[in-house]
Design a protein around this motif. Structure first.
Motif, PDB file in Angstrom:
ATOM      1  N   ILE A 286       0.833  -1.202   0.000  1.00 21.62           N
ATOM      2  CA  ILE A 286       0.000   0.000   0.000  1.00 21.62           C
ATOM      3  C   ILE A 286       0.870   1.254   0.000  1.00 21.62           C
ATOM      4  CG2 ILE A 286      -1.878  -1.161   1.227  1.00 21.62           C
ATOM      5  CD1 ILE A 286      -0.881   0.258   3.781  1.00 21.62           C
ATOM      6  N   THR A 288       0.513   5.406   1.619  1.00 18.74           N
ATOM      7  CA  THR A 288      -0.286   6.232   2.515  1.00 18.74           C
ATOM      8  C   THR A 288       0.210   7.674   2.471  1.00 18.74           C
ATOM      9  OG1 THR A 288       1.144   5.872   4.442  1.00 18.74           O
ATOM     10  CG2 THR A 288      -0.612   4.253   4.058  1.00 18.74           C
ATOM     11  N   LEU A 305      -4.951   8.960   4.206  1.00 18.09           N
ATOM     12  CA  LEU A 305      -5.359   8.207   3.023  1.00 18.09           C
ATOM     13  C   LEU A 305      -4.463   6.987   2.840  1.00 18.09           C
ATOM     14  CD1 LEU A 305      -7.250   8.394   0.386  1.00 18.09           C
ATOM     15  CD2 LEU A 305      -5.162   9.171  -0.741  1.00 18.09           C
ATOM     16  N   GLU A 307      -4.134   3.516   0.062  1.00 19.56           N
ATOM     17  CA  GLU A 307      -4.634   2.887  -1.161  1.00 19.56           C
ATOM     18  C   GLU A 307      -3.621   1.853  -1.628  1.00 19.56           C
ATOM     19  OE1 GLU A 307      -3.053   6.553  -4.002  1.00 19.56           O
ATOM     20  OE2 GLU A 307      -5.193   6.157  -3.826  1.00 19.56           O
ATOM     21  N   ILE A 311      -2.328   0.558  -8.649  1.00 15.85           N
ATOM     22  CA  ILE A 311      -3.738   0.727  -8.982  1.00 15.85           C
ATOM     23  C   ILE A 311      -3.914   0.380 -10.447  1.00 15.85           C
ATOM     24  CG2 ILE A 311      -5.675   2.334  -9.083  1.00 15.85           C
ATOM     25  CD1 ILE A 311      -4.402   3.901  -6.821  1.00 15.85           C
ATOM     26  N   LEU A 315     -10.980   2.433  -8.412  1.00 13.58           N
ATOM     27  CA  LEU A 315     -11.204   1.873  -7.080  1.00 13.58           C
ATOM     28  C   LEU A 315     -12.501   2.359  -6.457  1.00 13.58           C
ATOM     29  CD1 LEU A 315      -7.650   2.378  -5.535  1.00 13.58           C
ATOM     30  CD2 LEU A 315      -8.562   0.287  -6.564  1.00 13.58           C
ATOM     31  N   SER A 317     -14.220   3.524  -2.957  1.00 16.51           N
ATOM     32  CA  SER A 317     -13.653   4.307  -1.851  1.00 16.51           C
ATOM     33  C   SER A 317     -14.391   4.036  -0.551  1.00 16.51           C
ATOM     34  CB  SER A 317     -13.727   5.808  -2.168  1.00 16.51           C
ATOM     35  OG  SER A 317     -13.040   6.101  -3.373  1.00 16.51           O
ATOM     36  N   ALA A 339      -7.089  -0.712   2.537  1.00 18.24           N
ATOM     37  CA  ALA A 339      -6.253  -0.565   1.349  1.00 18.24           C
ATOM     38  C   ALA A 339      -5.705  -1.916   0.910  1.00 18.24           C
ATOM     39  CB  ALA A 339      -5.117   0.418   1.615  1.00 18.24           C
ATOM     40  N   ARG A 344      -9.604   2.254  -1.899  1.00 23.91           N
ATOM     41  CA  ARG A 344      -9.018   3.518  -1.460  1.00 23.91           C
ATOM     42  C   ARG A 344      -9.742   3.898  -0.173  1.00 23.91           C
ATOM     43  NH1 ARG A 344      -9.318   7.415  -5.879  1.00 23.91           N
ATOM     44  NH2 ARG A 344      -7.095   7.009  -6.228  1.00 23.91           N
ATOM     45  N   ALA A 393     -11.068   6.922  -9.187  1.00 20.82           N
ATOM     46  CA  ALA A 393     -12.159   6.416  -8.357  1.00 20.82           C
ATOM     47  C   ALA A 393     -13.274   5.930  -9.270  1.00 20.82           C
ATOM     48  CB  ALA A 393     -12.681   7.507  -7.429  1.00 20.82           C
TER      49      ALA A 393
END
Length: 515
Positions: A286, A288, A305, A307, A311, A315, A317, A339, A344, A393
């Motif tokens: 992940i 952050t 945050l 995620e 990616i 995603l 959320s 995550a 996310r 997103a």
């Protein structure tokens, strides 16, 4: 049966069918969560299933794969659960018919429709399912003759056919076959009711971290006292029970018998800020960061945050809402767990307007108690909108909250309308049941059996949501306390209930935040 059950799954997979079946069986089982492309293809799991796919079930030395096969196997291995007609019974015919109809034609037609690969009309005779309309019509005919596929008897066939991964999601989206909708609702434990068979496995798990020498009654009374102390003034459901720390510790000392015993008891009950994280901040899976955003014209919020490091697709959320101690390391850890699960996740600090969450938990609780609740809800709704529009997103947003955060999730569900796709409240007090009609999100409500303060508003709330026709699953975990999911509190944390609640949370988010 004495052999152990191990369930290999991913929350965004057909494993949801098997989990429902396991819940109906009611036996203890261990869940192993696997990630696509990594742990699912690791040698350890390939030794279980050479296909490197889930779900899979290990029962002692026996391994079963394929969701329909697992459902049929469990029904036969636990015949006293009544999830399959007994051998020699003629109902075995429709049971097999619809179970394998779902695993064959329904599986093919639903997958083909979602991928835009249905057979053209002049080739439908070669497809094995005919057409989508014919497949749905066949299921309509099956359920028109009784409440279940085998008449008045609920079986594993209903579990398999009724899963959102079979016809459930498609019926929900297109509403082409209203009579099929009842197939898509697993039997939930009613809030306020008896736990029954599906919760039995909690009693099979030995709990660690209990304070030596303390009997159950003293421990329960101490937890209730601590709950009163920590929520007085910071929760709308107990405004008249204010207690300062000196009065709290005096009462705890009387209960425990000495100051030393009271200290030992408090260490076990209170959350430990130094507890080790489940997902460390430097986990390579992940990434952050701290971030800020505009919540209202004159207010700015900050948060944490997390995620996935890579990616590869848009995603869903998740808004992670803290307890009444504010945004602390435990909530950051929970955010990282989401995550790792492929979302996310953003944990806002609702104390941003006063300089952020203080290090002292008592000061944080006092600050939470002084918040303007209406403004906090408005800030939450603005944060949902911000997450929906972030780069990469998929436009779907869910909210998960604990304690004070659980209450906030319920209020966000009322105020956010269609912007919130899913709400998961862990032991959160609830608003006026009359507000239930405003909710648009899929709701999952986790209740602790011994949490009278929350349950007195939470149970009417869940019933009001059901009466308003909302999609809600309200689950009572027997024998556990408020904050049973918080693994930094040795006395209140219940591993079995926490794991079940976490798995169910990922299931709901996986279903609701996919596009």
């Amino acid at each position: 049966m004495t052999e152990s059950l191990t369930f290999y799954t991913n929350p965004m997979s057909r494993g949801r069918i098997v989990r429902w079946m396991l819940e109906e069986i009611g036996e203890p089982y261990e869940t192993v969560l696997l990630d696509y492309g990594t742990t699912m293809k690791a040698p350890e799991f390939l030794a279980v299933n050479p296909m490197g796919k889930v779900p899979a079930l290990r029962h002692g030395d026996t391994v079963v794969t394929e969701a329909a096969a697992i459902c049929a196997y469990l029904a036969d291995m636990f015949p006293d659960r009544g999830l399959a007609p007994p051998p020699g019974n003629q109902r075995r015919g429709p049971y097999y018919r619809w179970l394998f109809f779902a695993a064959g034609p329904v599986e093919a037609v639903v997958t083909g429709k979602s991928l835009g690969l249905l057979a053209p009309a002049d080739k439908k005779g070669m497809a094995g399912y005919g057409s989508y309309e014919e497949t749905v019509a066949a299921l309509e005919h099956a359920v028109s003759r009784g409440p279940y596929l085998c008449g008045d008897h609920f079986t594993a066939a209903d579990v398999y056919v009724g899963s959102p991964d079979r016809v459930g999601h498609d019926v929900r989206c297109h509403r082409k076959a209203a009579r099929l909708q009842r197939l898509c609702q697993p039997a939930a434990i009613p809030a306020g009711g008896q736990a029954g068979t599906r919760n039995r496995r909690c009693g099979h798990v030995r709990q660690a971290g209990r304070t030596a020498g303390m009997n159950g009654d003293i421990r329960a009374r101490a937890i209730a006292l601590y709950d009163r102390f920590t929520h007085a003034g910071a929760s709308p459901d107990c405004p008249d029970q204010a207690m300062d720390r000196r009065a709290f510790f005096a009462e705890l000392t009387k209960l425990a018998g000495s100051a030393a015993a009271a200290n030992a008891l408090l260490i076990g009950i209170a959350a430990d800020p130094a507890a080790a994280a489940i997902v460390p901040a430097d986990d390579k899976r992940i990434r952050t960061r701290a971030m800020t955003w505009r919540a209202a014209a004159t207010r700015q919020m900050g948060g944490y945050l997390a995620e996935p490091a890579r990616i590869l697709q848009k995603l869903g959320s998740v808004l992670v809402i803290h307890e009444n101690r504010g945004l602390n390391e435990h909530i950051r850890d929970v955010t990282r767990r989401f995550a790792v699960a492929g979302f996310r996740a953003l944990a806002p600090d609702f104390l941003s307007g006063t300089g952020g969450t203080p290090a002292d938990a008592d000061a944080a609780r006092a600050a939470i108690g002084k918040l303007n609740l209406a403004e906090a809800v408005t800030d939450g709704v603005a944060t949902v909108a911000m997450l929906e529009a972030m780069p990469r997103a998929n436009g779907s947003v869910g909210a998960v909250g604990f304690c004070w955060g659980g209450a906030m999730v319920n209020r966000l569900a009322v105020s956010a309308g269609d912007a919130l796709d899913a709400g998961v409240a862990f032991y959160g007090s609830a608003p006026d049941p009359a507000e239930a009609v405003k909710v648009r999100a899929d709701m999952l409500l986790h209740f602790a059996e011994r949490d009278e303060r929350v349950n007195k508003t939470g149970f009417p709330w869940s019933e009001a949501l059901k009466a308003a026709g909302k999609k809600v699953d309200a689950i009572v975990y027997p024998g556990v306390e408020h904050a049973f999911h918080n693994d930094t509190s040795a006395e209140r944390y219940n591993e079995a209930a926490a794991k079940r609640a976490w798995a169910r949370t990922l299931e709901v988010l996986g279903r609701s935040l996919r596009t």
